[in-house]
Design a protein around this motif. Structure first.
Motif, short mmCIF file in Angstrom:
data_model
loop_
_atom_site.label_atom_id
_atom_site.label_comp_id
_atom_site.label_asym_id
_atom_site.label_seq_id
_atom_site.Cartn_x
_atom_site.Cartn_y
_atom_site.Cartn_z
N THR A 75 0.82 -1.23 0.00
CA THR A 75 0.00 0.00 0.00
C THR A 75 0.85 1.26 0.00
O THR A 75 0.41 2.31 -0.45
CB THR A 75 -0.91 0.06 1.24
N TRP A 76 2.07 1.16 0.54
CA TRP A 76 2.92 2.34 0.65
C TRP A 76 3.58 2.70 -0.69
O TRP A 76 4.16 3.75 -0.84
CB TRP A 76 3.99 2.11 1.71
N CYS A 77 3.45 1.77 -1.63
CA CYS A 77 4.20 1.91 -2.88
C CYS A 77 3.38 2.65 -3.92
O CYS A 77 2.30 2.21 -4.31
CB CYS A 77 4.61 0.50 -3.34
N ILE A 106 2.53 -7.67 0.37
CA ILE A 106 3.73 -8.09 1.08
C ILE A 106 3.69 -7.64 2.54
O ILE A 106 3.92 -6.48 2.85
CB ILE A 106 4.99 -7.55 0.36
N GLU A 107 3.39 -8.56 3.41
CA GLU A 107 3.52 -8.39 4.87
C GLU A 107 2.89 -7.13 5.44
O GLU A 107 3.54 -6.41 6.20
CB GLU A 107 5.01 -8.44 5.25
N GLU A 108 1.64 -6.85 5.09
CA GLU A 108 0.99 -5.71 5.73
C GLU A 108 -0.21 -6.17 6.54
O GLU A 108 -0.68 -7.30 6.40
CB GLU A 108 0.57 -4.68 4.68
N SER A 109 -0.72 -5.25 7.37
CA SER A 109 -1.82 -5.65 8.24
C SER A 109 -3.14 -5.59 7.47
O SER A 109 -3.31 -4.84 6.51
CB SER A 109 -1.88 -4.74 9.45
N ILE A 112 -4.90 -2.07 7.00
CA ILE A 112 -4.36 -1.20 5.97
C ILE A 112 -4.76 -1.68 4.58
O ILE A 112 -5.19 -0.90 3.74
CB ILE A 112 -2.81 -1.14 6.10
N ASP A 131 4.17 -13.98 6.07
CA ASP A 131 5.54 -14.32 6.48
C ASP A 131 6.56 -13.99 5.39
O ASP A 131 7.74 -14.32 5.51
CB ASP A 131 5.65 -15.82 6.80
N GLU A 133 6.69 -15.40 2.62
CA GLU A 133 7.08 -16.70 2.07
C GLU A 133 7.14 -16.68 0.54
O GLU A 133 8.14 -17.07 -0.07
CB GLU A 133 6.06 -17.73 2.58
N LYS A 139 11.71 -14.23 -5.08
CA LYS A 139 12.81 -13.26 -4.96
C LYS A 139 12.43 -11.89 -5.49
O LYS A 139 13.07 -11.36 -6.41
CB LYS A 139 14.06 -13.78 -5.66
N ARG B 257 7.59 -13.67 12.58
CA ARG B 257 8.17 -14.84 11.97
C ARG B 257 8.29 -14.57 10.48
O ARG B 257 7.37 -14.05 9.87
CB ARG B 257 7.29 -16.05 12.20
N THR B 258 9.42 -14.92 9.92
CA THR B 258 9.58 -14.67 8.49
C THR B 258 10.41 -15.78 7.86
O THR B 258 11.13 -16.50 8.54
CB THR B 258 10.23 -13.28 8.26
N VAL B 259 10.26 -15.89 6.55
CA VAL B 259 10.99 -16.92 5.83
C VAL B 259 12.47 -16.52 5.78
O VAL B 259 12.79 -15.34 5.70
CB VAL B 259 10.38 -17.10 4.42
N TYR B 268 12.04 -21.06 8.32
CA TYR B 268 11.49 -19.81 8.83
C TYR B 268 12.17 -19.51 10.16
O TYR B 268 12.60 -20.41 10.87
CB TYR B 268 9.98 -19.94 9.08
N THR B 377 1.14 -3.97 14.54
CA THR B 377 1.33 -4.90 13.43
C THR B 377 0.00 -5.45 12.94
O THR B 377 -0.12 -5.83 11.79
CB THR B 377 2.23 -6.09 13.82
N SER B 378 -0.99 -5.53 13.83
CA SER B 378 -2.31 -5.94 13.35
C SER B 378 -3.38 -5.15 14.09
O SER B 378 -4.04 -5.65 14.99
CB SER B 378 -2.51 -7.44 13.53
N PRO B 379 -3.53 -3.89 13.71
CA PRO B 379 -4.51 -3.04 14.39
C PRO B 379 -5.94 -3.50 14.08
O PRO B 379 -6.20 -4.00 12.99
CB PRO B 379 -4.24 -1.65 13.80
N ARG B 408 0.66 10.13 3.69
CA ARG B 408 0.99 8.82 3.12
C ARG B 408 1.92 8.08 4.06
O ARG B 408 2.41 8.64 5.04
CB ARG B 408 1.73 8.98 1.78
N SER B 409 2.20 6.83 3.72
CA SER B 409 3.18 6.08 4.50
C SER B 409 4.38 5.82 3.62
O SER B 409 4.26 5.48 2.45
CB SER B 409 2.57 4.76 4.97
N LYS B 412 6.14 0.09 5.06
CA LYS B 412 5.16 -0.68 5.83
C LYS B 412 5.53 -0.78 7.30
O LYS B 412 4.83 -1.43 8.07
CB LYS B 412 5.01 -2.06 5.20
#
Lengths: 177, 544
Positions: A75-77, A106-109, A112, A131, A133, A139, B257-259, B268, B377-379, B408-409, B412
């Motif tokens: 979303t930030w992009c 990619i990994e956002e809540s 949002i 994650d 993944e 890549k 947790r991330t890959v 992970y 992280t998860s509002p 804007r942000s 992330k």
């Protein structure tokens, strides 16, 4: 006897030189192509399974037989934001022709992403890569990056950067089954 | 191809300078080693026939000859050295500092280093060590190494294997150490042989012609050494081109947790906690440093849980199984399944949660009516208070900035969180809008009844971890060991040969070594002590 020896020597040297040259060429070639995507054009797109924003699980291989417009975004992009309405427009036209959009966030809540979806009235499935993944598997470097996958599951083209509506249309035609 | 038969009966290869068996200079080939211009023989590679010096016709010959030249090899090394040095003038692309004007090399070099920077960029020196021409230089050195070695080793090995104790007198008299003696008795000869044997020479006696030799083994040193170097080069190629070497970097947030990159989605990691310990202010040992720096770090550590995905090959929904729990400390990597995780960096500029209290705008004491805690992280989208008041997050900017007046942000990551809140008073569907961020609290209408105040917040650390897997290291090690064996072999053993041949009633004594001429002279002195044999003269010291 002498002739045989001479021939032997020539072959030995020719083969040795050839062998070393091929190692060198291989090294150079693989070094040049190293920084490219792990998944390249012509490869089969690696399978993955992710949850949508609505909580449904979606697996890439279930889309065999359809063209898949696999878009990685955040979303930030800004460039991602720019192409979203175009994707939505063309999605309406191509959905019935067998082209599906899978937009991997990619990994956002959820909050949002939901806000973003509401703002642009997006109707295609948004996949939540919580994650990182799938982003890792493909890549992904800079976003937006789009993989065009044909009905056989092969990556036809990889596009990095923002697309115009014309582009989106052109690419969807490309993967239309 | 013409084989050359020497008068001693030995058949030599074309291009031989000194007969392999008796050492007699072969007529017509003396220019090759320059023997035609000097009194002493050039003993390089024992005058054997080197391909590169013999065949020069076909293309393969020419390529072979190019690479077999030591001169070419040295030039390749010099060029590589100069190129390597060039790469250190300005930082390479990957080391452009994060706080630079721009991390884009097209901009960075010119803006930081001016015209020279621009030239540097345009010549492509910003990514020199993985450029095709640099790799080509290294590869050419490798080829040169192999061909130089083969071109020299094979004929030298043959020449030393085929040598006879009986040598031609020209060969002997043109050695650097040489003497002629009369009236040497059989007993004296036996005495010399005995003494040479005692000095650990292996002595061959062919009809009274004697060859005493030791340390031939030393001659193979350089070739062993080159094998080591070639193994190192092969290891480098494998490291550059195959997944035998993986070098990745990941940022992992506390609680996340991330890959793990570079593992094909197989592994992970979860960051349980990042620990930064500092030395006590009263620490005696680091008193000076603490005075200067304020704080001195003692420990960087991340507590990790590693998971393995059982389904990564099929791409189905990941089934994670806990593999290992532990921690990575600076210089003490955490290892699993061939991977090593190194603690390599941290950031502590992210928020993990924020608490706000709601109070009445006109309350001077700002007494809390209720409070909400938002997990960044998860509002959640809506928070209800006990008194029926609802707080709805309309918009959330994790990394807030104003872009031409539009909020804007930037990313992330919650580095500068800001919210647009809708506050619904109890029993009302008419929200009050307020914008709240770090040191920002804007009342959209100026008529809000309720106000949100930042009460508390929690920060989270981000740990930077290097992911390394290196299967090429043993190969580098092996190459290094072989290299060292070669060096020792060539340095600590000397190849010495002493010839004693009778000729026309005289006894000819000659000696050759590849290093330490004084040593071989001492050996001879010891051997001929108390005999009629004359001590050798060093003919190189003689004028003419």
């Amino acid at each position: 006897m002498n002739k045989i020896n001479r021939k032997k020597r020539r072959y030995f040297r020719a083969i040795l030189l050839l062998f070393m040259c091929s190692i060198v060429l291989y090294t150079l070639f693989s070094n040049i192509s190293k920084d490219k995507y792990v998944v390249s054009e012509g490869d089969y797109a690696p399978n993955f399974s992710l949850e949508t924003l609505q909580g449904e699980r979606v697996e890439l291989k279930d889309y065999r037989g359809e063209g898949v417009f696999l878009n990685f975004w955040g979303t930030w992009c800004k460039p991602c934001e720019r192409e979203m309405p175009y994707m939505e427009e063309e999605y309406k036209n191509f959905k019935d022709q067998g082209v599906e959009i899978l937009a991997v966030n990619i990994e956002e809540s959820d909050l949002i992403v939901q806000n973003f979806v509401d703002r642009f009235n997006l109707s295609f499935p948004i996949l939540m890569d919580r994650d990182g993944e799938v982003t890792g598997k493909y890549k992904i470097g800079p976003i937006p990056t789009t993989f065009l996958i044909d009905k056989n599951g092969k990556v036809v083209k990889i596009i990095t950067g923002s697309m115009t509506q014309q582009d989106v249309k052109k690419y969807m035609n490309l993967i239309k089954p | 191809m013409n084989k050359i038969k020497c008068e001693c009966g030995h058949v030599n290869h074309e291009g031989t300078v000194l007969c392999e068996a008796c050492g007699k200079p072969i007529e017509g080939n003396q220019h090759i080693d320059g023997n035609d211009k000097t009194r002493l023989l050039n003993m390089r590679y024992d005058g054997s026939a080197r391909r590169s010096q013999t065949y020069k016709k076909s293309i393969i010959d020419k390529i072979w000859n190019f690479f077999s030249s030591v001169k070419v090899g040295v030039w390749l090394i010099v060029l590589t050295l100069v190129a390597s040095a060039m790469g250190t003038i300005f930082p390479q692309e990957q080391w452009i500092p994060a706080n630079a004007v721009s991390r884009d090399p097209a901009i960075y070099y010119e803006s930081t280093y001016g015209i020279f920077g621009q030239i540097y960029y345009q010549l492509g020196f910003y990514d020199l060590y993985s450029s095709w021409w640099y790799l080509l230089l290294v590869a050419l050195i490798g080829i040169s190494l192999v061909i130089c070695s083969i071109d020299r080793f094979v004929p030298l090995y043959k020449a030393l294997k085929n040598q006879k104790a009986k040598r031609h007198e020209t060969f002997l008299s043109r050695q650097r150490l040489y003497s002629e003696s009369d009236n040497v008795s059989k007993e004296e000869k036996q005495q010399i042989i005995k003494s040479l044997k005692k000095q650990r020479y292996s002595v061959r006696d062919e009809n009274g012609h004697i060859l005493a030799e030791k340390g031939r083994f030393s001659r193979w040193g350089p070739y062993v050494n080159h094998i080591g170097l070639i193994i190192v080069l092969i290891a480098a190629v494998l490291r550059m081109t195959t997944p035998m070497y993986i070098d990745e970097y990941m940022w992992i947030r506390e609680g996340e947790r991330t890959v793990i990159p570079g593992t094909n989605g197989e592994y992970y990691a979860k960051n349980k906690d990042f620990i930064l310990e500092t030395y006590d202010k009263d620490n005696q040992r680091f008193e000076e440093a603490i005075k200067k720096e304020g704080v001195v770090a003692k420990n960087f550590e991340t507590e990790l849980v590693i998971y393995k995905d059982q389904t990564s090959a099929t791409g189905a929904e990941p089934k994670l199984e806990k593999l290992k729990e532990g921690s990575t400390r600076l210089n003490h990597p955490m290892k699993f399944d061939g991977y090593a995780l190194y603690q390599a960096g941290y950031q502590s500029n992210e928020f993990s949660s924020m608490s706000f209290k709601v109070h009445e705008t006109d309350d001077p004491n700002e007494t809390a009516i209720g409070s909400i805690t938002i997990d960044l992280t998860s509002p959640k989208s809506e928070y209800k208070l006990d008194n029926g008041l609802r707080v709805v997050i309309d918009q959330y900017f994790p990394d807030y900035y104003l872009d031409n007046g539009e909020p804007r942000s930037k990313s992330k990551y919650p580095k500068n969180p800001a919210f647009v809140f809708f506050i619904y008073p109890p029993n009302s569907d008419d929200p009050e809008v307020s914008f709240v961020g770090i040191r920002k609290n804007i009342d959209a209408t100026g008529e809000n009844e309720y106000k949100l105040g930042l009460q508390d917040f929690e920060m989270r650390d981000v740990s930077g971890i290097m992911v390394i897997r290196d299967y090429t290291l043993p190969l580098f090690f092996l190459g290094g060991v072989i290299f060292m064996i070669g060096v020792i072999q060539g340095m600590y053993w000397h190849h010495r040969r002493i010839w004693i041949n009778p000729k026309n009633g005289k006894l000819l004594l000659a000696a050759h070594t590849n290093k330490n001429w004084h040593g071989v002279k001492t050996d001879i002195e010891k051997a001929i002590a108390n005999t009629n044999v004359n001590m050798v003269k060093d003919q190189q010291e003689l004028p003419g």
